[in-house]
Design a protein around this motif. Structure first.
Motif, PDB file in Angstrom:
ATOM      1  N   ALA A 146      -3.698   7.848  -7.008  1.00 43.76           N
ATOM      2  CA  ALA A 146      -3.541   7.387  -5.668  1.00 43.76           C
ATOM      3  C   ALA A 146      -4.622   7.444  -4.923  1.00 43.76           C
ATOM      4  CB  ALA A 146      -2.682   8.341  -5.065  1.00 43.76           C
ATOM      5  N   GLU A 147      -5.734   8.087  -5.081  1.00 43.27           N
ATOM      6  CA  GLU A 147      -6.933   8.117  -4.462  1.00 43.27           C
ATOM      7  C   GLU A 147      -7.742   6.827  -4.672  1.00 43.27           C
ATOM      8  OE1 GLU A 147      -8.626   9.697  -1.948  1.00 43.27           O
ATOM      9  OE2 GLU A 147      -6.452  10.434  -1.473  1.00 43.27           O
ATOM     10  N   PHE A 148      -7.703   6.372  -5.954  1.00 42.74           N
ATOM     11  CA  PHE A 148      -8.458   5.100  -6.481  1.00 42.74           C
ATOM     12  C   PHE A 148      -7.793   4.071  -5.692  1.00 42.74           C
ATOM     13  CE2 PHE A 148      -7.979   1.458  -9.087  1.00 42.74           C
ATOM     14  CZ  PHE A 148      -9.285   1.032  -9.393  1.00 42.74           C
ATOM     15  N   HIS A 149      -6.444   3.717  -5.703  1.00 47.00           N
ATOM     16  CA  HIS A 149      -5.887   2.736  -4.810  1.00 47.00           C
ATOM     17  C   HIS A 149      -6.047   2.786  -3.372  1.00 47.00           C
ATOM     18  CE1 HIS A 149      -3.682   0.785  -8.186  1.00 47.00           C
ATOM     19  NE2 HIS A 149      -3.261   2.015  -8.661  1.00 47.00           N
ATOM     20  N   CYS A 150      -6.266   3.917  -2.678  1.00 47.80           N
ATOM     21  CA  CYS A 150      -6.639   4.055  -1.242  1.00 47.80           C
ATOM     22  C   CYS A 150      -7.806   3.527  -1.225  1.00 47.80           C
ATOM     23  CB  CYS A 150      -6.473   5.366  -0.851  1.00 47.80           C
ATOM     24  SG  CYS A 150      -4.689   6.172  -0.780  1.00 47.80           S
ATOM     25  N   GLU A 151      -9.003   3.793  -1.928  1.00 44.46           N
ATOM     26  CA  GLU A 151     -10.344   3.458  -1.894  1.00 44.46           C
ATOM     27  C   GLU A 151     -10.331   1.978  -1.693  1.00 44.46           C
ATOM     28  OE1 GLU A 151     -13.200   4.950  -1.133  1.00 44.46           O
ATOM     29  OE2 GLU A 151     -12.316   6.956  -0.810  1.00 44.46           O
ATOM     30  N   MET A 152      -9.473   1.501  -3.003  1.00 47.22           N
ATOM     31  CA  MET A 152      -9.404  -0.420  -3.297  1.00 47.22           C
ATOM     32  C   MET A 152      -8.576  -0.781  -1.970  1.00 47.22           C
ATOM     33  SD  MET A 152     -11.080  -0.709  -5.897  1.00 47.22           S
ATOM     34  CE  MET A 152     -10.619  -2.442  -5.950  1.00 47.22           C
ATOM     35  N   ALA A 153      -7.762   0.105  -1.484  1.00 48.25           N
ATOM     36  CA  ALA A 153      -7.087  -0.512  -0.267  1.00 48.25           C
ATOM     37  C   ALA A 153      -8.339  -0.778   0.941  1.00 48.25           C
ATOM     38  CB  ALA A 153      -5.778   0.158   0.133  1.00 48.25           C
ATOM     39  N   ALA A 154      -9.099   0.314   1.113  1.00 45.15           N
ATOM     40  CA  ALA A 154     -10.001   0.300   2.180  1.00 45.15           C
ATOM     41  C   ALA A 154     -11.103  -0.867   2.130  1.00 45.15           C
ATOM     42  CB  ALA A 154     -10.668   1.531   2.234  1.00 45.15           C
ATOM     43  N   GLY A 210      -3.698  -7.544  -0.032  1.00 45.07           N
ATOM     44  CA  GLY A 210      -4.220  -6.819  -1.048  1.00 45.07           C
ATOM     45  C   GLY A 210      -4.239  -5.461  -0.910  1.00 45.07           C
ATOM     46  N   ALA A 211      -4.805  -4.941   0.392  1.00 50.96           N
ATOM     47  CA  ALA A 211      -4.476  -3.543   0.958  1.00 50.96           C
ATOM     48  C   ALA A 211      -3.298  -2.936   0.665  1.00 50.96           C
ATOM     49  CB  ALA A 211      -5.029  -3.449   2.441  1.00 50.96           C
ATOM     50  N   ARG A 212      -2.118  -3.393   1.282  1.00 49.41           N
ATOM     51  CA  ARG A 212      -0.832  -3.003   0.982  1.00 49.41           C
ATOM     52  C   ARG A 212      -0.238  -3.045  -0.172  1.00 49.41           C
ATOM     53  NH1 ARG A 212      -0.130  -6.037   5.856  1.00 49.41           N
ATOM     54  NH2 ARG A 212       0.585  -7.774   4.772  1.00 49.41           N
ATOM     55  N   LYS A 213      -0.798  -3.917  -1.115  1.00 53.86           N
ATOM     56  CA  LYS A 213      -0.456  -3.718  -2.478  1.00 53.86           C
ATOM     57  C   LYS A 213      -1.052  -2.495  -3.217  1.00 53.86           C
ATOM     58  CE  LYS A 213       1.042  -4.997  -6.549  1.00 53.86           C
ATOM     59  NZ  LYS A 213       0.337  -4.052  -7.614  1.00 53.86           N
ATOM     60  N   HIS A 214      -2.172  -2.137  -2.905  1.00 55.54           N
ATOM     61  CA  HIS A 214      -2.926  -1.028  -3.489  1.00 55.54           C
ATOM     62  C   HIS A 214      -2.165   0.443  -2.874  1.00 55.54           C
ATOM     63  CE1 HIS A 214      -6.079  -2.312  -5.966  1.00 55.54           C
ATOM     64  NE2 HIS A 214      -6.479  -3.275  -5.148  1.00 55.54           N
ATOM     65  N   LEU A 215      -2.016   0.463  -1.634  1.00 59.19           N
ATOM     66  CA  LEU A 215      -1.325   1.451  -1.012  1.00 59.19           C
ATOM     67  C   LEU A 215       0.023   1.767  -1.564  1.00 59.19           C
ATOM     68  CD1 LEU A 215      -2.735   0.812   2.690  1.00 59.19           C
ATOM     69  CD2 LEU A 215      -3.236   2.632   1.149  1.00 59.19           C
ATOM     70  N   ASP A 216       0.806   0.498  -1.740  1.00 61.75           N
ATOM     71  CA  ASP A 216       2.292   0.803  -2.249  1.00 61.75           C
ATOM     72  C   ASP A 216       2.230   1.537  -3.989  1.00 61.75           C
ATOM     73  OD1 ASP A 216       3.517  -0.373  -0.093  1.00 61.75           O
ATOM     74  OD2 ASP A 216       3.620  -2.180  -0.839  1.00 61.75           O
ATOM     75  N   ASP A 217       1.169   1.011  -4.722  1.00 57.87           N
ATOM     76  CA  ASP A 217       0.692   1.433  -5.785  1.00 57.87           C
ATOM     77  C   ASP A 217       0.239   2.808  -5.852  1.00 57.87           C
ATOM     78  OD1 ASP A 217       1.325  -1.004  -7.106  1.00 57.87           O
ATOM     79  OD2 ASP A 217      -0.765  -1.600  -7.107  1.00 57.87           O
ATOM     80  N   ALA A 218      -0.601   3.432  -4.664  1.00 58.41           N
ATOM     81  CA  ALA A 218      -0.884   4.676  -4.582  1.00 58.41           C
ATOM     82  C   ALA A 218       0.462   5.668  -4.301  1.00 58.41           C
ATOM     83  CB  ALA A 218      -1.776   4.618  -3.201  1.00 58.41           C
ATOM     84  N   LEU A 219       1.217   5.117  -3.438  1.00 61.31           N
ATOM     85  CA  LEU A 219       2.568   6.275  -3.215  1.00 61.31           C
ATOM     86  C   LEU A 219       3.492   6.043  -4.550  1.00 61.31           C
ATOM     87  CD1 LEU A 219       3.387   4.885   0.378  1.00 61.31           C
ATOM     88  CD2 LEU A 219       2.714   7.101  -0.431  1.00 61.31           C
ATOM     89  N   GLN A 220       3.492   4.862  -5.283  1.00 60.98           N
ATOM     90  CA  GLN A 220       3.966   5.058  -6.741  1.00 60.98           C
ATOM     91  C   GLN A 220       3.604   6.128  -7.493  1.00 60.98           C
ATOM     92  OE1 GLN A 220       4.633   1.121  -8.343  1.00 60.98           O
ATOM     93  NE2 GLN A 220       5.958   1.823 -10.151  1.00 60.98           N
ATOM     94  N   ALA A 221       2.141   6.189  -7.469  1.00 59.06           N
ATOM     95  CA  ALA A 221       1.516   7.057  -8.245  1.00 59.06           C
ATOM     96  C   ALA A 221       1.813   8.584  -7.698  1.00 59.06           C
ATOM     97  CB  ALA A 221       0.113   6.839  -8.340  1.00 59.06           C
ATOM     98  N   ILE A 265      -0.804   6.850   6.078  1.00 59.19           N
ATOM     99  CA  ILE A 265      -1.601   6.578   7.165  1.00 59.19           C
ATOM    100  C   ILE A 265      -2.353   5.442   7.421  1.00 59.19           C
ATOM    101  CG2 ILE A 265      -3.957   7.365   8.622  1.00 59.19           C
ATOM    102  CD1 ILE A 265      -3.396  10.089   7.670  1.00 59.19           C
ATOM    103  N   LEU A 266      -2.994   4.779   6.190  1.00 58.97           N
ATOM    104  CA  LEU A 266      -3.360   3.515   5.998  1.00 58.97           C
ATOM    105  C   LEU A 266      -2.432   2.508   6.158  1.00 58.97           C
ATOM    106  CD1 LEU A 266      -6.064   3.887   3.308  1.00 58.97           C
ATOM    107  CD2 LEU A 266      -6.443   3.581   5.673  1.00 58.97           C
ATOM    108  N   LEU A 267      -1.272   2.693   5.500  1.00 60.00           N
ATOM    109  CA  LEU A 267      -0.013   1.667   5.639  1.00 60.00           C
ATOM    110  C   LEU A 267       0.366   1.556   7.303  1.00 60.00           C
ATOM    111  CD1 LEU A 267       2.151   2.182   2.584  1.00 60.00           C
ATOM    112  CD2 LEU A 267       1.034   0.085   3.326  1.00 60.00           C
ATOM    113  N   GLY A 268       0.347   2.622   7.812  1.00 60.80           N
ATOM    114  CA  GLY A 268       0.425   2.566   9.288  1.00 60.80           C
ATOM    115  C   GLY A 268      -0.469   1.857  10.123  1.00 60.80           C
ATOM    116  N   GLU A 312       7.228   4.556  11.334  1.00 58.41           N
ATOM    117  CA  GLU A 312       7.736   5.126  10.383  1.00 58.41           C
ATOM    118  C   GLU A 312       6.720   5.196   9.156  1.00 58.41           C
ATOM    119  OE1 GLU A 312      11.126   5.634  10.033  1.00 58.41           O
ATOM    120  OE2 GLU A 312      10.737   5.105  12.284  1.00 58.41           O
ATOM    121  N   HIS A 313       5.700   4.720   9.020  1.00 61.25           N
ATOM    122  CA  HIS A 313       4.656   5.100   7.977  1.00 61.25           C
ATOM    123  C   HIS A 313       4.261   6.540   8.255  1.00 61.25           C
ATOM    124  CE1 HIS A 313       4.867   1.800   5.363  1.00 61.25           C
ATOM    125  NE2 HIS A 313       4.596   0.832   6.246  1.00 61.25           N
TER     126      HIS A 313
END
Length: 211
Positions: free
Chosen positions: A76-84, A94-105, A114-117, A131-132
């Motif tokens: 999840a942290e990896f995907h957050c870094e990539m989203a940033a 692309g950022a949202r895709k990584h953040l969705d993957d982070a929450l899936q993990a 926070i980043l999705l918001g 909501e986020h």
């Protein structure tokens, strides 16, 4: 087991059709000081005969579950870094895709919520942003102070400051903290004036004198 000489190694399982790792097999090893690794074929039969196999099995299960949870957090942290990185280069999709993957993990990944918001608010979708950020309460309420000001700004943008203040007062009542109180004070001061802001502080200190 008491000397902590067992360890778990993981052997990846690969789908030959796609060459992707689809799982892993947990392999128990006994590292005996002064003798190196003891093969399972040597100690598992002894463990079964001495009825220690259940204790060893429970230890392995606990170890594997702990490792899995740690991996999910790291993924999840990896995907957050990539989203940033994606957000920095103005690639919100692309950022949202990584953040969705982070929450899936890791569904409790506060940073992803926070980043999705932040992405939603930047695009003017303040209802979605709210909501986020509200999800943080169920993920880890200790981080609510990080989203309190964001929430109020989006409620202001929606034209519903009163609901934002009510939500924040609810957070204060359930998860009292000086950081939340500071945001509530400043927001009440801006929206309702000093008398209401000081009254809020008095009420909260009366309810939570340790603040």
């Amino acid at each position: 087991l008491e000397r902590n000489e067992f360890l778990v190694r993981y052997q990846p399982k690969v789908d030959l059709a796609t060459s992707k790792v689809v799982g892993a097999e947990a392999l128990l090893r006994w590292r005996l000081t002064g003798h190196g690794d003891i093969a399972p074929s040597q100690f598992i039969p002894l463990a079964e005969e001495s009825h220690l196999i259940r204790d060893i099995g429970a230890w392995v299960l606990n170890q594997v579950c702990g490792d899995y949870a740690a991996w999910q957090k790291e993924i999840a942290e990896f995907h957050c870094e990539m989203a940033a990185v994606e957000a920095t280069h103005s690639r919100p999709d692309g950022a949202r895709k990584h953040l969705d993957d982070a929450l899936q993990a890791n569904r409790k990944c506060v940073r992803a919520s926070i980043l999705l918001g932040d992405l939603a608010a930047a695009a003017g979708r303040h209802d979605e942003a709210v909501e986020h950020w509200k999800r943080v309460e169920t993920q880890n309420p200790a981080f609510l102070a990080l989203v309190a000001h964001r929430l109020l700004k989006s409620f202001q943008a929606i034209g519903d400051t009163a609901t934002g203040l009510t939500l924040l007062r609810g957070y204060l009542a359930q998860y009292p903290s000086l950081d939340l109180l500071d945001v509530a004070f400043q927001s009440t001061l801006d929206a309702k004036g000093p008398e209401a802001a000081y009254a809020l502080v008095r009420d909260e200190l009366r309810r939570n004198p340790t603040l």
